[in-house]
Design a protein around this motif. Structure first.
Motif, mmCIF file in Angstrom:
data_model
loop_
_atom_site.group_PDB
_atom_site.id
_atom_site.type_symbol
_atom_site.label_atom_id
_atom_site.label_comp_id
_atom_site.label_asym_id
_atom_site.label_seq_id
_atom_site.Cartn_x
_atom_site.Cartn_y
_atom_site.Cartn_z
ATOM 1 N N SER A 132 41.868 40.171 37.022
ATOM 2 C CA SER A 132 42.425 38.822 36.917
ATOM 3 C C SER A 132 41.342 37.810 36.590
ATOM 4 O O SER A 132 40.292 37.774 37.236
ATOM 5 C CB SER A 132 43.121 38.420 38.218
ATOM 6 O OG SER A 132 44.367 39.050 38.349
ATOM 7 N N ILE A 133 41.619 37.009 35.584
ATOM 8 C CA ILE A 133 40.757 35.875 35.219
ATOM 9 C C ILE A 133 41.378 34.617 35.812
ATOM 10 O O ILE A 133 42.562 34.334 35.594
ATOM 11 C CB ILE A 133 40.621 35.751 33.702
ATOM 12 C CG1 ILE A 133 39.938 36.997 33.126
ATOM 13 C CG2 ILE A 133 39.852 34.489 33.326
ATOM 14 C CD1 ILE A 133 39.858 37.009 31.610
ATOM 15 N N LEU A 134 40.585 33.861 36.565
ATOM 16 C CA LEU A 134 41.084 32.713 37.309
ATOM 17 C C LEU A 134 40.367 31.449 36.862
ATOM 18 O O LEU A 134 39.146 31.337 37.018
ATOM 19 C CB LEU A 134 40.871 32.944 38.805
ATOM 20 C CG LEU A 134 41.383 34.305 39.330
ATOM 21 C CD1 LEU A 134 40.890 34.550 40.743
ATOM 22 C CD2 LEU A 134 42.883 34.363 39.251
ATOM 23 N N GLY A 135 41.115 30.511 36.300
ATOM 24 C CA GLY A 135 40.547 29.236 35.885
ATOM 25 C C GLY A 135 41.349 28.104 36.488
ATOM 26 O O GLY A 135 42.231 27.541 35.838
ATOM 27 N N VAL A 136 41.069 27.788 37.749
ATOM 28 C CA VAL A 136 41.862 26.825 38.513
ATOM 29 C C VAL A 136 41.022 25.578 38.793
ATOM 30 O O VAL A 136 39.932 25.687 39.357
ATOM 31 C CB VAL A 136 42.333 27.437 39.847
ATOM 32 C CG1 VAL A 136 43.252 26.473 40.584
ATOM 33 C CG2 VAL A 136 43.042 28.780 39.600
#
Length: 451
Positions: A351-355
């Motif tokens: 999972s790539i997470l850009g929050v």
């Protein structure tokens, strides 16, 4: 006059940027939609006889707008649409029959409006600004007039009562789910946020809502009573039922129609499609077109749903590995993302997470960790006003999840790591801000000009 979109955007945001750095307050004290109304009146942009639908909510309002616009188009209407934010180009915010406004038309229309805009700008006090959203609305309405648009579906940016897109005389107001958001701008309670959203209801008009929490229902009902409007709130039992996942979408059942295919993967889109279909029925009855329930109307609903295209919302981008992207930057949206793709996952999952920093990024990390073998945290500097948690804070927030953990400062690097982790047979999930979704559209060469 304007030779590029960059020059046009500098002009559009000029008065707003004068206040950059100044403290932001609640919308009721900082947003003045009377200036947008003045612009539209001086440009004679509200005199055209046209039907308007305004859509608000905390999540799903763009989907509802897009689905309803496609259904109306299938019934033979010429449909204008405003949504935000855009993924790749600012032009995407303004569409007619799904096609974004061409840059040449955008620049020409803005040039034609410039004398009126300048006259209003000259009247501003040092603490006032002419809303960029209001200028986009003015450009859109002139574009709609030139292309003989007879119905427009407009998504508000946030709130509603002080949102420029709600200046139009809409006879139908739609409410996607409303929850706590933008507390510094809309208020700290759900009741206050719902009060802002309820402001799109016009006197004597119709309003239709998806299921809401009781504080929201009370606010909507109070506004409808004050405006003598007709409010209908759907219950959970009145929503379409999920029947099955298909490779390219979902099968759903909504009486009185036969089984319907929706070419979107997010299961939350079933509720949004329900609202759009019921809104279409209400719209048809209000306009005097007594076609609901007929074979022709049923066929139009089926064809319209099959033609829906809404990018970046649980969208599959690749096959080996499988790649899915969604603008899942809240805990609720991350849970919806996971629920929508769980049966489609192939291990291993990266999972790539850009929050952004102003969201519960730790909560999103926890949700995505539940289906992932590894986590890659990333960010983007496309919009300097959107900040991501510093590397140390981001890694600390995910450290306890006991997963292989990576951090990059750009999406291509994150994708390279994710491909190594997932391999050709696994899955990559991108739970990222819409700015990063837009980067995905560029990387995968997705055409965003027509939906």
């Amino acid at each position: 006059m304007f030779e590029s979109m960059d020059a046009a955007l500098d002009y559009i945001f000029a008065t707003r940027r004068r206040l950059d750095g100044a403290p932001r307050g609640l919308d009721e004290y900082t947003r003045d939609i009377s200036l947008t109304r003045r612009l539209l009146e001086r440009a004679n942009l509200l005199e055209v006889e046209r039907d308007y639908v305004v859509v608000t909510g905390s999540r799903g309002k763009g989907s509802v707008t897009t689905i309803l616009a496609k259904l109306l188009q299938t019934l033979g209407r010429r449909v204008g649409m405003i949504t935000s934010p855009h993924l790749v180009r600012w032009n995407e915010r303004i569409r007619v029959d799904g096609r974004m406004i061409p840059t040449d038309d955008f620049l020409r229309i803005l040039c034609g409006l410039k004398p009126i805009i300048d006259s209003i700008t000259a009247e501003l006090s040092p603490r006032q600004y002419l809303s960029p959203q209001g200028l986009f609305l003015a450009i859109a309405l002139r574009h709609f007039r030139e292309l003989d648009v007879d119905v427009a579906v407009l998504e508000v940016g946030r709130g509603g009562r002080f949102d420029d897109n709600a200046v139009v005389p809409n006879r139908l107001a739609l409410f996607a789910p409303i929850m706590l958001e933008h507390k510094a701008l809309l208020g700290a309670s759900l009741e206050r946020i719902a009060w802002h959203k309820a402001g799109i209801i016009k006197a004597g008009a119709d309003a239709l809502s998806l299921p809401q929490a009781q504080p929201v229902l009370r606010a909507l009902a109070a506004e409808a009573k004050e405006k003598r409007a007709n409010l209908t709130c759907l219950s959970e039992s009145e929503l379409a039922q999920h029947l099955a996942d298909r490779p390219e979408g979902l099968m759903m059942r909504l009486p009185p129609y036969d089984d319907l295919f929706l070419p979107l993967l997010g299961r939350y889109q079933i509720a949004n499609a329900t609202l759009a279909i019921r809104a279409l029925e209400l719209f048809q009855r209000r306009s005097g077109a007594h076609t609901t329930g007929s074979p022709a109307f049923t066929d139009a609903v089926q064809r319209g749903l099959r033609a829906v295209k809404w990018l970046g919302r649980v969208q599959k981008l690749g096959a080996e590995p499988a790649v899915y992207v969604d603008g899942a930057i809240t805990v609720a949206s991350a849970k919806s993302f996971v629920a929508s793709v769980r049966e489609r996952l192939r291990d291993p999952v990266a999972s790539i997470l850009g929050v952004p920093r102003d969201r519960d990024y730790a909560g999103v990390y926890r949700v995505m960790a539940g289906v992932s073998e590894s986590l890659i945290i990333t960010e983007t500097d496309i919009n300097p006003n959107t900040r991501f948690p510093p590397r140390g804070e981001a890694l600390a927030a995910a450290q306890s999840l006991d997963k292989p953990l990576f951090h990059t400062t750009d999406l291509p690097s994150a994708l390279a790591i994710a491909r190594e982790q997932a391999g050709a047979s696994g899955t990559i999930l991108l739970a990222v801000s819409l700015m990063l979704v837009g980067e995905c559209m560029l990387i995968w060469d997705v055409d965003t000009s027509v939906i």
